[in-house]
Scaffold this motif. Sequence first.
Motif, PDB file in Angstrom:
ATOM      1  N   THR A 174       0.826  -1.210   0.000  1.00 42.72           N
ATOM      2  CA  THR A 174       0.000   0.000   0.000  1.00 42.72           C
ATOM      3  C   THR A 174       0.856   1.254   0.000  1.00 42.72           C
ATOM      4  OG1 THR A 174      -1.730  -1.170   1.216  1.00 42.72           O
ATOM      5  CG2 THR A 174      -1.827   1.236   1.222  1.00 42.72           C
ATOM      6  N   LEU A 175       1.997   1.189   0.682  1.00 42.38           N
ATOM      7  CA  LEU A 175       2.910   2.337   0.748  1.00 42.38           C
ATOM      8  C   LEU A 175       3.804   2.434  -0.483  1.00 42.38           C
ATOM      9  CD1 LEU A 175       3.922   2.105   4.517  1.00 42.38           C
ATOM     10  CD2 LEU A 175       2.315   3.703   3.459  1.00 42.38           C
ATOM     11  N   GLY A 176       3.624   1.525  -1.442  1.00 41.42           N
ATOM     12  CA  GLY A 176       4.366   1.603  -2.688  1.00 41.42           C
ATOM     13  C   GLY A 176       5.673   0.848  -2.715  1.00 41.42           C
ATOM     14  N   ALA A 177       5.869  -0.067  -1.788  1.00 41.22           N
ATOM     15  CA  ALA A 177       7.124  -0.824  -1.753  1.00 41.22           C
ATOM     16  C   ALA A 177       7.157  -1.843  -2.895  1.00 41.22           C
ATOM     17  CB  ALA A 177       7.275  -1.535  -0.417  1.00 41.22           C
ATOM     18  N   THR A 178       8.337  -2.026  -3.460  1.00 44.88           N
ATOM     19  CA  THR A 178       8.525  -3.028  -4.501  1.00 44.88           C
ATOM     20  C   THR A 178       8.710  -4.405  -3.857  1.00 44.88           C
ATOM     21  OG1 THR A 178      10.918  -2.729  -4.524  1.00 44.88           O
ATOM     22  CG2 THR A 178       9.620  -1.311  -5.976  1.00 44.88           C
ATOM     23  N   ASP A 179       8.701  -5.446  -4.699  1.00 39.86           N
ATOM     24  CA  ASP A 179       8.908  -6.798  -4.174  1.00 39.86           C
ATOM     25  C   ASP A 179      10.262  -6.923  -3.489  1.00 39.86           C
ATOM     26  OD1 ASP A 179       6.452  -7.622  -4.983  1.00 39.86           O
ATOM     27  OD2 ASP A 179       7.138  -8.675  -6.780  1.00 39.86           O
ATOM     28  N   PHE A 180      11.274  -6.293  -4.085  1.00 43.20           N
ATOM     29  CA  PHE A 180      12.605  -6.375  -3.476  1.00 43.20           C
ATOM     30  C   PHE A 180      12.629  -5.666  -2.132  1.00 43.20           C
ATOM     31  CE2 PHE A 180      16.866  -4.622  -2.735  1.00 43.20           C
ATOM     32  CZ  PHE A 180      17.599  -5.788  -2.739  1.00 43.20           C
ATOM     33  N   GLU A 181      11.967  -4.523  -2.027  1.00 40.12           N
ATOM     34  CA  GLU A 181      11.930  -3.794  -0.758  1.00 40.12           C
ATOM     35  C   GLU A 181      11.141  -4.571   0.300  1.00 40.12           C
ATOM     36  OE1 GLU A 181      12.177   0.863  -2.268  1.00 40.12           O
ATOM     37  OE2 GLU A 181      10.250  -0.169  -2.187  1.00 40.12           O
ATOM     38  N   ILE A 182      10.057  -5.206  -0.116  1.00 43.07           N
ATOM     39  CA  ILE A 182       9.292  -6.028   0.829  1.00 43.07           C
ATOM     40  C   ILE A 182      10.139  -7.192   1.318  1.00 43.07           C
ATOM     41  CG2 ILE A 182       7.304  -7.567   1.055  1.00 43.07           C
ATOM     42  CD1 ILE A 182       5.844  -5.759  -0.942  1.00 43.07           C
ATOM     43  N   SER A 184      13.492  -7.435   1.373  1.00 43.53           N
ATOM     44  CA  SER A 184      14.678  -7.044   2.133  1.00 43.53           C
ATOM     45  C   SER A 184      14.346  -6.311   3.429  1.00 43.53           C
ATOM     46  CB  SER A 184      15.594  -6.159   1.266  1.00 43.53           C
ATOM     47  OG  SER A 184      14.907  -4.977   0.857  1.00 43.53           O
ATOM     48  N   LYS A 185      13.231  -5.576   3.466  1.00 45.64           N
ATOM     49  CA  LYS A 185      12.929  -4.743   4.631  1.00 45.64           C
ATOM     50  C   LYS A 185      11.782  -5.270   5.500  1.00 45.64           C
ATOM     51  CE  LYS A 185      14.646  -0.500   2.480  1.00 45.64           C
ATOM     52  NZ  LYS A 185      14.354   0.893   2.090  1.00 45.64           N
ATOM     53  N   VAL A 186      11.052  -6.248   4.987  1.00 45.82           N
ATOM     54  CA  VAL A 186       9.961  -6.829   5.775  1.00 45.82           C
ATOM     55  C   VAL A 186      10.231  -8.297   6.082  1.00 45.82           C
ATOM     56  CG1 VAL A 186       7.484  -7.315   5.859  1.00 45.82           C
ATOM     57  CG2 VAL A 186       8.290  -5.203   4.813  1.00 45.82           C
ATOM     58  N   MET A 187      10.383  -9.098   5.018  1.00 48.42           N
ATOM     59  CA  MET A 187      10.541 -10.535   5.205  1.00 48.42           C
ATOM     60  C   MET A 187      11.863 -10.893   5.889  1.00 48.42           C
ATOM     61  SD  MET A 187       7.856 -12.157   4.206  1.00 48.42           S
ATOM     62  CE  MET A 187       8.465 -13.826   4.000  1.00 48.42           C
ATOM     63  N   MET A 188      12.940 -10.291   5.420  1.00 50.61           N
ATOM     64  CA  MET A 188      14.251 -10.642   5.988  1.00 50.61           C
ATOM     65  C   MET A 188      14.338 -10.324   7.474  1.00 50.61           C
ATOM     66  SD  MET A 188      16.591 -12.144   4.105  1.00 50.61           S
ATOM     67  CE  MET A 188      18.176 -11.571   4.687  1.00 50.61           C
ATOM     68  N   PRO A 189      14.030  -9.089   7.914  1.00 50.75           N
ATOM     69  CA  PRO A 189      14.123  -8.812   9.362  1.00 50.75           C
ATOM     70  C   PRO A 189      13.186  -9.672  10.198  1.00 50.75           C
ATOM     71  CG  PRO A 189      14.010  -6.764   8.107  1.00 50.75           C
ATOM     72  CD  PRO A 189      13.701  -7.865   7.147  1.00 50.75           C
ATOM     73  N   MET A 190      11.973  -9.921   9.700  1.00 50.38           N
ATOM     74  CA  MET A 190      11.026 -10.695  10.495  1.00 50.38           C
ATOM     75  C   MET A 190      11.343 -12.180  10.491  1.00 50.38           C
ATOM     76  SD  MET A 190       7.363  -8.859   9.825  1.00 50.38           S
ATOM     77  CE  MET A 190       6.751  -9.618  11.309  1.00 50.38           C
TER      78      MET A 190
END
Length: 272
Positions: A174-182, A184-190
Amino acid sequence: MNRKRTHGMMTMTKGSKRNLWAHTAFWALFPFACLIAGWALLRASGLINPGLLPSPLSVLVEFWTRLTQGNLLINIVMSTQRVVFGLALGMLVAIPVSFLIGWYRPVRHFVDPLINFFRALPPIALIPLVIVYLGIGEVAKVAILFYAAFFSAVIVMYEGMTQISPVYIRVARTLGATDFEIFSKVMMPMSVPHMLTALRVALGVAWATLVASELVAAQEGLGAMIQDASAFFDLTTIYLGIICIGVLALLMDLLLRKVSEKLVRWQEKGTE
């Protein structure tokens, strides 16, 4: 007055830390003390033939003798080295495979049955094939440990990642993140806690598979020492080898637990 008060507070803090360490050490060692006491009482009770159950003192003497006059230290180093190499290679492959399975549904449908099939196969059953294809050198021993660590780690990581709430991904999109950003910044840390849990599980499985891996013509190692002792019915050495494996696995797990606490604490601070 302020200096005296500050000094007193620092002294109390140091004393509290020492008391905490002493309390933690006591409760960490107390179960093992009870286990050793129960072992000694069982042997002294006469319920078991003393020839079939060595005393804790005889195992301790055997440990000191092999440590100072034998090759126990070499066996410990060789076994630890094999476990570390197998574990590192297993995790190195398991992490990207887990992300592929968790991120791409077609890959998940294709790979999941294969992983569950091979995970059910005991590593010891593969020893004849390993000898045929890889020989009897160090590569064969590490390959068996890699096999055990890889499949146990993949299952734990994949199951952990499937429990990550999809809300975070939808919010990022929704905030406009790309698949790579999701990724690297969501899946990886969690996924960090699940990676660390998988690492601990894989470590335990690798140590449990050590004796099987050293069936492949090993001349050195704790598993080889246990096998040689079993040929001569040397129960004291067998007990010593088992205890060494358990202690090494416990120490490495404690180290991983400390590292995990720091990494997870860092993650929690970063996501606040």
